[in-house]
Every structure is written in structure tokens, then in C-alpha cells.
Design a protein around this motif. Structure first.
Motif, PDB file in Angstrom:
ATOM      1  N   CYS A 259       0.836  -1.202   0.000  1.00 45.75           N
ATOM      2  CA  CYS A 259       0.000   0.000   0.000  1.00 45.75           C
ATOM      3  C   CYS A 259       0.873   1.255   0.000  1.00 45.75           C
ATOM      4  O   CYS A 259       1.629   1.490   0.945  1.00 45.75           O
ATOM      5  CB  CYS A 259      -0.931   0.004   1.213  1.00 45.75           C
ATOM      6  N   LEU A 261      -0.040   4.294   0.419  1.00 48.08           N
ATOM      7  CA  LEU A 261      -0.600   5.370   1.235  1.00 48.08           C
ATOM      8  C   LEU A 261      -0.664   5.028   2.715  1.00 48.08           C
ATOM      9  O   LEU A 261      -1.288   5.743   3.496  1.00 48.08           O
ATOM     10  CB  LEU A 261      -2.001   5.732   0.719  1.00 48.08           C
ATOM     11  N   VAL A 263      -2.161   2.605   4.437  1.00 46.78           N
ATOM     12  CA  VAL A 263      -3.455   2.221   5.007  1.00 46.78           C
ATOM     13  C   VAL A 263      -3.291   1.119   6.049  1.00 46.78           C
ATOM     14  O   VAL A 263      -3.999   1.095   7.055  1.00 46.78           O
ATOM     15  CB  VAL A 263      -4.424   1.778   3.890  1.00 46.78           C
ATOM     16  N   ASN A 275      -5.133   3.464   8.585  1.00 46.05           N
ATOM     17  CA  ASN A 275      -5.584   4.759   8.032  1.00 46.05           C
ATOM     18  C   ASN A 275      -6.568   4.510   6.887  1.00 46.05           C
ATOM     19  O   ASN A 275      -6.253   4.703   5.713  1.00 46.05           O
ATOM     20  CB  ASN A 275      -4.389   5.575   7.536  1.00 46.05           C
ATOM     21  N   GLU A 276      -7.761   4.073   7.250  1.00 48.50           N
ATOM     22  CA  GLU A 276      -8.773   3.741   6.247  1.00 48.50           C
ATOM     23  C   GLU A 276      -9.093   4.931   5.347  1.00 48.50           C
ATOM     24  O   GLU A 276      -9.268   4.785   4.138  1.00 48.50           O
ATOM     25  CB  GLU A 276     -10.038   3.270   6.969  1.00 48.50           C
ATOM     26  N   ARG A 277      -9.144   6.121   5.917  1.00 40.93           N
ATOM     27  CA  ARG A 277      -9.505   7.320   5.158  1.00 40.93           C
ATOM     28  C   ARG A 277      -8.488   7.639   4.062  1.00 40.93           C
ATOM     29  O   ARG A 277      -8.820   8.286   3.063  1.00 40.93           O
ATOM     30  CB  ARG A 277      -9.631   8.501   6.129  1.00 40.93           C
ATOM     31  N   ASN A 278      -7.234   7.195   4.228  1.00 39.26           N
ATOM     32  CA  ASN A 278      -6.194   7.489   3.239  1.00 39.26           C
ATOM     33  C   ASN A 278      -6.364   6.710   1.935  1.00 39.26           C
ATOM     34  O   ASN A 278      -5.770   7.067   0.918  1.00 39.26           O
ATOM     35  CB  ASN A 278      -4.812   7.171   3.807  1.00 39.26           C
ATOM     36  N   CYS A 279      -7.149   5.650   1.959  1.00 34.54           N
ATOM     37  CA  CYS A 279      -7.230   4.743   0.805  1.00 34.54           C
ATOM     38  C   CYS A 279      -7.768   5.469  -0.425  1.00 34.54           C
ATOM     39  O   CYS A 279      -8.795   6.146  -0.366  1.00 34.54           O
ATOM     40  CB  CYS A 279      -8.126   3.553   1.138  1.00 34.54           C
ATOM     41  N   SER A 280      -7.051   5.333  -1.538  1.00 33.37           N
ATOM     42  CA  SER A 280      -7.471   5.938  -2.807  1.00 33.37           C
ATOM     43  C   SER A 280      -8.030   4.909  -3.774  1.00 33.37           C
ATOM     44  O   SER A 280      -8.282   5.224  -4.937  1.00 33.37           O
ATOM     45  CB  SER A 280      -6.285   6.653  -3.461  1.00 33.37           C
ATOM     46  N   THR A 318     -13.991  18.511   0.067  1.00 31.28           N
ATOM     47  CA  THR A 318     -12.845  19.422   0.132  1.00 31.28           C
ATOM     48  C   THR A 318     -13.181  20.665  -0.673  1.00 31.28           C
ATOM     49  O   THR A 318     -13.499  20.563  -1.864  1.00 31.28           O
ATOM     50  CB  THR A 318     -11.576  18.765  -0.429  1.00 31.28           C
TER      51      THR A 318
END
Length: 352
Positions: A259, A261, A263, A275-280, A318
């Protein structure tokens, strides 16, 4: 007793599932009669909406705001995004009167560049100007730009251009506000000016010069993109990353490295979602090509270990301001415009 959906249908209703090749279950299944044949209704309920709706600010800076909207329909989220881009009024240069322009930049290109400079003016202090109307102090802001490039005496020829010449680069900060009518009193606390003073308009060499007047008016992004108050306004669905089975040892190390990012992380030899929110959704963690390089044993441990998806009613917004209005002001004005639209629709429905 209220019936509930089977577990597999509830998964399809709430989440988008992301596979190695493509996503699935991306359709919104929020219609009132979607599951009517199963005896399940999804009629909208105000009390239930109030219980589940959440708004959380994640980051707020002078130029940007990031927040979560949880529990709303995608159509409402997209309407909010479109209002931010196209319906909040700002002020921008609309007409340029060129008296003299001997630079290499053509008049049309110069006018276009000037129109794209964000102007710091409170749009609430100006009225909308109707097409064909003469400009007045109530609907128009006037700027002038009068610069000429000259050579500084006594500077060696091999010096930098900025040292040899005066006004070799023309910047937005050189625009001068010309108040008329009661504008001096009305805008006295915050005189109209470009948001950024270092936007390059043109480059010149002696004896080139520019002399022009710019008329700025109030408008919205629907009229022209130069009136849009945001540099960007976007949203994405909240990622949902799950480990379907334990991943430990070398397989956990491989998953963490796969990964880009961050995650995944490792604790007590076991991989976990950090870091689930970081996943793209790059899907490197579920690609078979990546697993095949690890050998048969580790590849078997990682097969079907990671489940990727997105939550259908959780939006990460955003909003980056162009600098004319603060991010929190943009958010409030977008809400007011959305509420006004809903009230207008309600009024039209009551007349039917």
C-alpha cells in the motif's frame, strides 16, 4: 414488526464494492419502493434523518475546509458541490478599455488574463448589473493599470532583467482601484484589490507600455468560470477497508509494503487497517499480479484477505477558496442558496 433486508442486500444498499478489475453495486438503492416485493419500504422520515445525519469539520484553514457529510443522498451532495462552483456571487473584471498596449500580449489575451485575477471585494456591497445598463457606483468597480518599461541607468548589460529594467514584469498588485460615487465610504474598511499581488500579467521591454481601465462587476460561475469563488470543490465517498481473515508474519509485511498510502500497519505480528480514510482505491493490495510475485504460500494467505469498498452516504468534501471569500463563508452561503431553492420548490408544489 418491521422487516429488514437480507445481509447480502443490505451490503449492496449501503456500500460500493471495489474488485480487482472494476467496482460493483455502485447504484443508489434508496428509492422508497426499491425493495417493496420483499416487504421492505424506505420512505423518507425526518426524525430518522435527523438521527443519522452528521456534519464534521476535519480541517479548516484560511484557504481550505474539509468536512464529512454523513447520511445524505448523492443528489443533495452533488447539488451542494455545484452551488459552490457556480452559484455563489463574486466580483471579477468584465470589461477592459485599452488606451495603449505596446506589449507582445494581444489586447484580447490581456483582457482574458485580467478577468481571471481574483478580486477581493465583498459582493454583498454591489448590485447585479443588467446587460446593456450603464455602469454606476452601485454595480461597478474600476481599476486602472498604467505602466511603462524603462531601463535603469548605470546597470551592467549582463545583469538580470529585473535589475536592468523597471516594470519588466507586470503584476496584479499594480492594478489601482479608482473609487467613484460613494465607494470610498462603502469600501473604506476593505478597499477593492487583487487577492494575490504576484500574479504575472505580462512581461515587457523598453519602451513598451500599458495603459488601460478595468471594469469589474458581480456575477456567478454559471455566467463565466472567472466568477467561481472556489479553486476546487470536490467530494469522494468514504473508503471502507476490511481484512476478511487474519494476515500475519511475512504476509503482513508484504501487505503493508504493497500500500503506497500507509493504510495498513502491523501490531503483534498481525496486519490491521490503520488509516482507512487514506485509501485511494488504487487496488494494489488486492491485485493478483502483485500476489503472484510473493510465492505460492504467501499468495494463498493474501488471496481474498482484503475487502475494498466505499460507503454510499458518507461524503468527504474538500473546498478550496480562491481567496475572495473564506471557506466558512462559502459553506454558509451555499447552504442558504440550497435552502432558498428548496423553499421555492416547496412553494411551487403547494400551488399545484
Amino acid at each position: 414488526m418491521e422487516k429488514k433486508l437480507p445481509a447480502h442486500l443490505e451490503e449492496q444498499r449501503r456500500f460500493v464494492h471495489v474488485g480487482e478489475e472494476f467496482p460493483s453495486d455502485a447504484t443508489t438503492l434508496s428509492g422508497a419502493d426499491t425493495f417493496q416485493t420483499l416487504g421492505v419500504t424506505q420512505h423518507w422520515d425526518l426524525k430518522e434523518f435527523q438521527e443519522h445525519f452528521k456534519f464534521e469539520i476535519l480541517r479548516l484553514t484560511p484557504d481550505e475546509i474539509q468536512f464529512d457529510l454523513i447520511g445524505i443522498d448523492p443528489a443533495i451532495a452533488n447539488a451542494f458541490r455545484r452551488i459552490l462552483i457556480a452559484e455563489i456571487p463574486t466580483v471579477a473584471i468584465e470589461t477592459v478599455y485599452v488606451e495603449n498596449n505596446t506589449s507582445v500580449v494581444q489586447d484580447e489575451v490581456l483582457a482574458n488574463r485580467l478577468g481571471l485575477i481574483p478580486i477581493l471585494v465583498n459582493p454583498a456591497l454591489l448590485q447585479d448589473r443588467k446587460p446593456g445598463d450603464a455602469p454606476t457606483d452601485q454595480d461597478t468597480i474600476v481599476f486602472k493599470l498604467n505602466v511603462k518599461c524603462t531601463r535603469r541607468p548605470g546597470i551592467p548589460e549582463d545583469s538580470a532583467n529585473e535589475e536592468k529594467f523597471v516594470n519588466s514584469s507586470v503584476y496584479s498588485g499594480q492594478l489601482q482601484w479608482i473609487p467613484f460615487g460613494d465607494q470610498q465610504a462603502r469600501f473604506g474598511e476593505c478597499p477593492p484589490r487583487p487577492v494575490h499581488h504576484d500574479i504575472l500579467i505580462a512581461k515587457m521591454r523598453p519602451p513598451q507600455a500599458m495603459e488601460l481601465q478595468c471594469f469589474a462587476i458581480r456575477g456567478i460561475g454559471k455566467d463565466h468560470a472567472k466568477f467561481s469563488p472556489v479553486a476546487t470543490a470536490s467530494y469522494r465517498l468514504m473508503p471502507r477497508v476490511r481484512l476478511a481473515k487474519p494476515v500475519e508474519g511475512p504476509a503482513a509485511e508484504s501487505l503493508k509494503e504493497a500500500c503506497p498510502l500507509g493504510v495498513f500497519d502491523i501490531e503483534d505480528g498481525h496486519a490491521f487497517v490503520k488509516n482507512e480514510r487514506n485509501c485511494s482505491m488504487c487496488r494494489e493490495c488486492i491485485r493478483s499480479v502483485w500476489r503472484d510475485r510473493l510465492g505460492a504460500e504467501e499468495s494463498a494467505k493474501l488471496k481474498d484477505a482484503v475487502s475494498l469498498g466505499r460507503i454510499k452516504d458518507h461524503f468527504i468534501f474538500t473546498v478550496e477558496s480562491s481567496g475572495i471569500l473564506s471557506p466558512e463563508t462559502l459553506f454558509k452561503q451555499a447552504l442558504e442558496i440550497l435552502m432558498a431553492k428548496l423553499e421555492r420548490i416547496e412553494g411551487d408544489l403547494l400551488q399545484l
